[in-house]
Write a protein that holds these residues in place. Structure first.
Motif, mmCIF file in Angstrom:
data_model
loop_
_atom_site.group_PDB
_atom_site.id
_atom_site.type_symbol
_atom_site.label_atom_id
_atom_site.label_comp_id
_atom_site.label_asym_id
_atom_site.label_seq_id
_atom_site.Cartn_x
_atom_site.Cartn_y
_atom_site.Cartn_z
ATOM 1 N N LYS A 65 0.790 -1.117 0.439
ATOM 2 C CA LYS A 65 0.237 0.422 0.112
ATOM 3 C C LYS A 65 0.795 0.937 -0.065
ATOM 4 O O LYS A 65 1.782 1.082 0.555
ATOM 5 N N ASN A 66 0.431 2.658 -0.482
ATOM 6 C CA ASN A 66 0.500 3.869 -0.478
ATOM 7 C C ASN A 66 0.455 4.532 0.582
ATOM 8 O O ASN A 66 -1.051 3.814 1.369
ATOM 9 N N VAL A 67 0.767 5.874 0.690
ATOM 10 C CA VAL A 67 0.146 6.237 1.410
ATOM 11 C C VAL A 67 -1.461 7.130 1.483
ATOM 12 O O VAL A 67 -2.114 6.904 1.994
ATOM 13 N N TYR A 68 -2.193 5.934 0.236
ATOM 14 C CA TYR A 68 -3.496 6.567 -0.023
ATOM 15 C C TYR A 68 -4.579 5.125 0.097
ATOM 16 O O TYR A 68 -5.587 5.416 0.377
ATOM 17 N N GLY A 69 -3.742 4.476 0.620
ATOM 18 C CA GLY A 69 -4.336 3.269 1.111
ATOM 19 C C GLY A 69 -4.057 1.998 -0.305
ATOM 20 O O GLY A 69 -5.708 1.162 -0.227
ATOM 21 N N THR A 70 -4.163 2.694 -1.489
ATOM 22 C CA THR A 70 -4.038 1.545 -2.995
ATOM 23 C C THR A 70 -2.763 1.793 -2.791
ATOM 24 O O THR A 70 -2.006 1.587 -2.476
ATOM 25 N N MET A 71 -2.510 0.157 -4.078
ATOM 26 C CA MET A 71 -1.881 -0.448 -4.501
ATOM 27 C C MET A 71 -0.213 0.545 -5.569
ATOM 28 O O MET A 71 -0.346 1.331 -5.527
ATOM 29 N N PHE A 72 0.910 0.611 -4.745
ATOM 30 C CA PHE A 72 2.649 1.341 -4.787
ATOM 31 C C PHE A 72 2.758 0.885 -6.039
ATOM 32 O O PHE A 72 2.681 -0.140 -6.578
ATOM 33 N N GLY A 73 2.540 1.843 -7.221
ATOM 34 C CA GLY A 73 3.424 1.592 -8.679
ATOM 35 C C GLY A 73 4.282 0.712 -8.331
ATOM 36 O O GLY A 73 3.967 0.387 -9.601
ATOM 37 N N GLY A 74 5.229 1.470 -7.651
ATOM 38 C CA GLY A 74 6.406 0.677 -7.533
ATOM 39 C C GLY A 74 6.595 -1.064 -7.646
ATOM 40 O O GLY A 74 6.917 -2.063 -8.151
ATOM 41 N N SER A 75 5.285 -1.511 -6.530
ATOM 42 C CA SER A 75 4.732 -3.322 -6.186
ATOM 43 C C SER A 75 4.282 -3.428 -7.456
ATOM 44 O O SER A 75 4.740 -5.168 -7.919
ATOM 45 N N MET A 76 3.448 -2.983 -8.096
ATOM 46 C CA MET A 76 2.906 -3.326 -9.265
ATOM 47 C C MET A 76 3.411 -3.577 -10.081
ATOM 48 O O MET A 76 3.406 -4.663 -11.299
ATOM 49 N N TYR A 77 5.085 -2.726 -10.547
ATOM 50 C CA TYR A 77 5.501 -2.922 -11.263
ATOM 51 C C TYR A 77 6.957 -4.014 -11.229
ATOM 52 O O TYR A 77 6.806 -5.142 -12.292
ATOM 53 N N ALA A 78 7.140 -3.743 -9.720
ATOM 54 C CA ALA A 78 7.903 -4.784 -9.380
ATOM 55 C C ALA A 78 7.980 -6.225 -9.711
ATOM 56 O O ALA A 78 8.526 -7.461 -9.661
ATOM 57 N N ALA A 79 6.419 -6.840 -9.604
ATOM 58 C CA ALA A 79 5.781 -7.856 -9.245
ATOM 59 C C ALA A 79 5.653 -8.405 -10.531
ATOM 60 O O ALA A 79 6.000 -9.839 -10.446
ATOM 61 N N VAL A 80 5.991 -7.597 -11.474
ATOM 62 C CA VAL A 80 6.014 -8.390 -12.951
ATOM 63 C C VAL A 80 7.676 -8.674 -14.306
ATOM 64 O O VAL A 80 7.213 -9.132 -14.761
ATOM 65 N N ASP A 81 8.137 -7.702 -13.156
ATOM 66 C CA ASP A 81 9.727 -7.039 -13.536
ATOM 67 C C ASP A 81 9.667 -8.633 -14.504
ATOM 68 O O ASP A 81 10.473 -8.048 -15.629
ATOM 69 N N PRO A 82 10.733 -9.574 -13.300
ATOM 70 C CA PRO A 82 11.702 -10.166 -13.601
ATOM 71 C C PRO A 82 10.789 -11.604 -15.264
ATOM 72 O O PRO A 82 10.981 -12.241 -14.771
ATOM 73 N N VAL A 83 9.450 -11.768 -15.003
ATOM 74 C CA VAL A 83 8.553 -12.513 -14.874
ATOM 75 C C VAL A 83 8.571 -12.964 -16.450
ATOM 76 O O VAL A 83 9.712 -14.546 -16.964
ATOM 77 N N TYR A 84 8.512 -12.212 -17.812
ATOM 78 C CA TYR A 84 8.926 -12.670 -19.222
ATOM 79 C C TYR A 84 10.833 -13.199 -19.611
ATOM 80 O O TYR A 84 10.181 -13.720 -19.601
ATOM 81 N N VAL A 85 11.606 -12.544 -18.621
ATOM 82 C CA VAL A 85 13.269 -13.011 -18.982
ATOM 83 C C VAL A 85 13.318 -14.577 -18.550
ATOM 84 O O VAL A 85 13.902 -15.441 -19.273
ATOM 85 N N ILE A 86 12.526 -14.338 -17.373
ATOM 86 C CA ILE A 86 13.321 -15.680 -16.576
ATOM 87 C C ILE A 86 12.732 -16.780 -17.806
ATOM 88 O O ILE A 86 12.986 -17.646 -18.125
#
Length: 152
Positions: free
Chosen positions: A48-69
């Motif tokens: 969560k970010n300070v607004y109580g919604t999903m932190f954009g960095g978490s959204m990106y980081a969770a998908v970042d390495p998958v296609y490479v692997i």
């Protein structure tokens, strides 16, 4: 296609790796041939970010390495795969658990093998969406990957 023992162990290792674990995301499924991977990203105090919604960095980081692997696993020895670029477009604030469904069809793997001669490389683009249980899209991620074929 179901998971194999090998991909179950890979999934476990992925989820225990400190860098990926810190994203808040969890790999929930890996096809036996690595043609499909599913990720879950719950909305928790860690994501969560300070607004109580999903932190954009978490959204990106969770998908970042998958296609490479996935691509490394599907192509095997003799190929090098790296991230070259990425872009994320946020559609709406993430206020619930999100999911991503990655797919690399056999035709894509065949195309890469046929088009890249030893010593050559190409860039490939892949897209993935983060969506909720109802299928509503919260973010779209575009990844550009470098794929090189080692000299024989």
């Amino acid at each position: 296609m179901s998971e194999s023992l090998r991909t179950r162990l890979a999934r476990l290792g992925f989820n225990l790796h400190p860098t990926y674990r810190s994203t808040g995301g969890r790999v929930r499924y890996v096809a036996a041939d690595w043609s499909r991977v599913q990720v879950e990203l719950p909305l928790t105090w860690r994501t969560k970010n300070v607004y109580g919604t999903m932190f954009g960095g978490s959204m990106y980081a969770a998908v970042d390495p998958v296609y490479v692997i996935m691509l490394n696993q599907r192509l095997g020895d003799g190929f090098t795969v790296w991230d070259r670029a990425a872009e994320i477009e946020f559609k709406r604030p993430g206020d619930r658990t999100l999911y991503a469904d990655f797919r690399l069809p056999d035709e894509e793997i065949e195309t890469i093998r046929e088009r890249i001669d030893p010593g050559e490389s190409t860039d490939r683009e892949y897209d993935v969406r983060l969506f909720d249980e109802e299928g509503t899209v919260y973010a779209e991620v575009s990844k550009t990957l470098y794929v090189g074929r080692d000299k024989s």
